[in-house]
Design a protein around this motif. Structure first.
Motif, PDB file in Angstrom:
ATOM      1  N   LYS A 128       0.834  -1.208   0.000  1.00 24.49           N
ATOM      2  CA  LYS A 128       0.000   0.000   0.000  1.00 24.49           C
ATOM      3  C   LYS A 128       0.867   1.256   0.000  1.00 24.49           C
ATOM      4  O   LYS A 128       0.555   2.228  -0.691  1.00 24.49           O
ATOM      5  N   THR A 157      -3.444   2.785 -13.044  1.00 23.92           N
ATOM      6  CA  THR A 157      -4.046   1.471 -13.275  1.00 23.92           C
ATOM      7  C   THR A 157      -3.498   0.799 -14.526  1.00 23.92           C
ATOM      8  O   THR A 157      -3.529  -0.425 -14.639  1.00 23.92           O
ATOM      9  N   ILE A 166      -2.014  -2.818  -7.751  1.00 22.56           N
ATOM     10  CA  ILE A 166      -3.406  -2.486  -7.426  1.00 22.56           C
ATOM     11  C   ILE A 166      -4.214  -3.761  -7.226  1.00 22.56           C
ATOM     12  O   ILE A 166      -4.990  -3.872  -6.278  1.00 22.56           O
ATOM     13  N   MET A 172      -5.908  -4.437  -3.608  1.00 25.69           N
ATOM     14  CA  MET A 172      -7.375  -4.484  -3.544  1.00 25.69           C
ATOM     15  C   MET A 172      -7.862  -5.851  -3.063  1.00 25.69           C
ATOM     16  O   MET A 172      -8.782  -5.939  -2.243  1.00 25.69           O
ATOM     17  N   VAL A 207      -8.980  -1.952 -13.072  1.00 28.92           N
ATOM     18  CA  VAL A 207      -8.977  -2.399 -11.673  1.00 28.92           C
ATOM     19  C   VAL A 207      -9.484  -3.841 -11.609  1.00 28.92           C
ATOM     20  O   VAL A 207      -8.912  -4.694 -10.929  1.00 28.92           O
ATOM     21  N   ASP A 242     -12.023   3.324  -9.846  1.00 24.23           N
ATOM     22  CA  ASP A 242     -10.641   3.696  -9.547  1.00 24.23           C
ATOM     23  C   ASP A 242     -10.595   4.788  -8.479  1.00 24.23           C
ATOM     24  O   ASP A 242      -9.859   4.699  -7.516  1.00 24.23           O
ATOM     25  N   ILE A 299     -10.011   2.423  -5.342  1.00 28.10           N
ATOM     26  CA  ILE A 299      -8.590   2.574  -4.993  1.00 28.10           C
ATOM     27  C   ILE A 299      -8.411   3.823  -4.146  1.00 28.10           C
ATOM     28  O   ILE A 299      -7.848   3.779  -3.065  1.00 28.10           O
TER      29      ILE A 299
END
Length: 193
Positions: free
Chosen positions: A12, A47, A56, A60, A87, A135, A163
């Motif tokens: 992260k 992305t 990502i 996620m 995503v 996103d 995100i």
């Protein structure tokens, strides 16, 4: 343990660095919601990036699991085209790399008028558990449009996951619909507040 970072914390942190470097533009803009802002977060720059995109997917997927949504309980992920598309595919690929089966889907802004005349592209989601993605969300309008479409298609929406949350009302709007709202990064993580 206090003071130590797990792998997801490190991922992260790296994702926040990449989003800040690639996607944050400091100039006044009018957002899709009609609101104005002194910065813009152009998430497609992240992305669709060779390092940030795959990251990502993992961030996620981990976020969903930490929130209690086991990847084995999620059949598919997707949302309103264009923001959600990369995503969803990032999560699909991250899941596949872990031996998990999560499909991706795309919600068109309008039903196609030719061919199969579909509003939702990809594997059929009827009767399946899905997570609606975006996103970045300002008002929650795009995710809610996708939620309505996937519910009409017969899917069970588990949550909405984005995100970047701009902290401009999306969370309340989504939660007022009785849905869980999750985000990986906020303005603090991006140094924008």
């Amino acid at each position: 343990m206090m003071g130590t970072m797990n792998t997801n914390d490190e991922q992260k942190k790296r994702l926040a660095q990449l989003v800040n470097e690639l996607s944050v533009i400091h100039e006044e803009v009018t957002l899709a919601s009609g609101l104005t802002s002194d910065f813009y977060v152009d998430m497609r720059r992240a992305t669709l990036h060779h390092e940030a995109g795959p990251l990502i997917g993992h961030v996620m997927l981990d976020m969903l699991e930490e929130a209690g949504f086991l990847p084995s309980d999620i059949d598919a992920v997707g949302g309103l085209t264009l923001g959600a598309d990369p995503v969803a595919t990032a999560i699909m690929h991250a899941a596949a790399s872990r031996g998990l089966d999560i499909d991706a889907f795309v919600v068109r802004k309008e039903t196609k008028t030719h061919g199969m005349k579909r509003r939702i592209e990809g594997p059929d989601i009827k009767g399946r558990n899905v997570v609606v993605l975006e996103d970045t969300s300002t008002t929650g309008g795009s995710p809610l449009q996708a939620v309505r479409a996937v519910r009409e298609a017969g899917a069970n929406v588990l949550a909405v996951a984005v995100i970047v949350d701009r902290d401009t009302g999306a969370q309340k709007v989504i939660e007022d619909e009785g849905l869980t709202y999750l985000y990986a990064l906020d303005l603090d993580a991006l140094g924008l507040r």
